[in-house]
Every structure is written in C-alpha cells, then in structure tokens.
Design a protein around this motif. Structure first.
Motif, PDB file in Angstrom:
ATOM      1  N   GLY A  62       0.815  -1.206   0.000  1.00  0.00           N
ATOM      2  CA  GLY A  62       0.000   0.000   0.000  1.00  0.00           C
ATOM      3  C   GLY A  62       0.851   1.259   0.000  1.00  0.00           C
ATOM      4  O   GLY A  62       0.554   2.225  -0.705  1.00  0.00           O
ATOM      5  N   LEU A  63       1.930   1.253   0.790  1.00  0.00           N
ATOM      6  CA  LEU A  63       2.840   2.398   0.827  1.00  0.00           C
ATOM      7  C   LEU A  63       3.498   2.605  -0.533  1.00  0.00           C
ATOM      8  O   LEU A  63       3.562   3.727  -1.035  1.00  0.00           O
ATOM      9  N   ALA A  64       3.955   1.525  -1.156  1.00  0.00           N
ATOM     10  CA  ALA A  64       4.602   1.627  -2.468  1.00  0.00           C
ATOM     11  C   ALA A  64       3.634   2.174  -3.521  1.00  0.00           C
ATOM     12  O   ALA A  64       4.007   3.019  -4.342  1.00  0.00           O
ATOM     13  N   ILE A  65       2.392   1.719  -3.493  1.00  0.00           N
ATOM     14  CA  ILE A  65       1.395   2.191  -4.459  1.00  0.00           C
ATOM     15  C   ILE A  65       1.105   3.676  -4.236  1.00  0.00           C
ATOM     16  O   ILE A  65       1.042   4.464  -5.186  1.00  0.00           O
ATOM     17  N   PHE A  93      12.380   8.558  -8.639  1.00  0.00           N
ATOM     18  CA  PHE A  93      12.063   7.223  -8.122  1.00  0.00           C
ATOM     19  C   PHE A  93      12.734   7.011  -6.772  1.00  0.00           C
ATOM     20  O   PHE A  93      12.103   6.539  -5.824  1.00  0.00           O
ATOM     21  N   ASN A  94      14.000   7.363  -6.665  1.00  0.00           N
ATOM     22  CA  ASN A  94      14.710   7.199  -5.397  1.00  0.00           C
ATOM     23  C   ASN A  94      14.103   8.072  -4.300  1.00  0.00           C
ATOM     24  O   ASN A  94      14.000   7.655  -3.156  1.00  0.00           O
ATOM     25  N   ARG A  95      13.717   9.265  -4.662  1.00  0.00           N
ATOM     26  CA  ARG A  95      13.135  10.205  -3.693  1.00  0.00           C
ATOM     27  C   ARG A  95      11.773   9.752  -3.193  1.00  0.00           C
ATOM     28  O   ARG A  95      11.478   9.850  -2.001  1.00  0.00           O
ATOM     29  N   PHE A  96      10.934   9.238  -4.099  1.00  0.00           N
ATOM     30  CA  PHE A  96       9.560   8.919  -3.730  1.00  0.00           C
ATOM     31  C   PHE A  96       9.325   7.455  -3.387  1.00  0.00           C
ATOM     32  O   PHE A  96       8.567   7.169  -2.468  1.00  0.00           O
ATOM     33  N   VAL A  97       9.904   6.545  -4.108  1.00  0.00           N
ATOM     34  CA  VAL A  97       9.493   5.145  -4.000  1.00  0.00           C
ATOM     35  C   VAL A  97      10.539   4.230  -3.369  1.00  0.00           C
ATOM     36  O   VAL A  97      10.210   3.419  -2.505  1.00  0.00           O
ATOM     37  N   ALA A  98      11.791   4.351  -3.770  1.00  0.00           N
ATOM     38  CA  ALA A  98      12.804   3.355  -3.392  1.00  0.00           C
ATOM     39  C   ALA A  98      12.983   3.228  -1.886  1.00  0.00           C
ATOM     40  O   ALA A  98      13.184   2.128  -1.383  1.00  0.00           O
TER      41      ALA A  98
END
Length: 113
Positions: A62-65, A93-98
């Motif tokens: 859920g967090l990743a989505i 991507f690194n800032r938001f998701v990784a």
C-alpha cells in the motif's frame, strides 16, 4: 478509425498523508514544488518518511502504491515548472518510492561439502 495516441492518464492520489494530529503543520507536500509544508525540505522529508512508515506499518504494498502515485503527480508538476531542466526519473524514483520498499534480509546458504 484506430488511434495510436494513448489517452492522458487521470490524476493520481491526493497527497494527504502522513496524517498528523495536533496543531502543527503537516509534513505533506506543497504543490507544485513538492516541498514539505512543515520544514521546506524536498518531500517526502525525513519526518514524512517516518510518519508514513508508521501509518503504513505492515502494508508495504500500500505504501509503495501510494508513493508511486505521488511520484507520478510530482513528475507532472515539476516538469511543467521546468520542462528542460526537471529532475531525472531515477532521482524521482529514489526520492519517492525506493526508500519505502521493504528489504528482505540476506539469506546465507550453508556451503555444500
């Protein structure tokens, strides 16, 4: 007639998290610059990451989505602000998701004789 042009995707999730109780400014993004409302750091700031991890405890998918949807919204906003010098996709991507991805512990296999 069949068109090869894809429709424009709709809006992603609203940046309403992490939720905070009390009278302090929330650590949510200020659009279109995607800076934290509370401390002015690039969102998600360190405090927002901690709060999001707590809020999504046990729900890494859920967090990743949620973060991927906000990354999409940030790309849209940031590239409109600066179309020729916007952030690199890898950096976003690194800032938001990784950082939110769950890490599996390394499994050490015993050596076979």
């Amino acid at each position: 007639m069949i068109s090869t042009r894809l429709p424009t995707p709709g809006d992603g999730p609203r940046p309403e998290r992490p939720r905070v109780a009390g009278g302090r400014p929330p650590h949510t993004p200020l659009r279109p610059t995607w800076c934290c409302r509370a401390d002015g750091q690039p969102w998600p700031c360190g405090e927002a990451r901690l709060l999001l991890r707590r809020e999504y405890d046990g729900n890494n998918v859920g967090l990743a989505i949620y973060l991927a949807g906000l990354m999409y919204e940030a790309m849209r906003d940031l590239y409109q602000l600066n179309p020729h010098g916007g952030p690199e996709p890898t950096a976003l991507f690194n800032r938001f998701v990784a950082w939110g991805a769950s890490r599996r512990p390394t499994v050490h296999r015993p050596e076979l004789p």
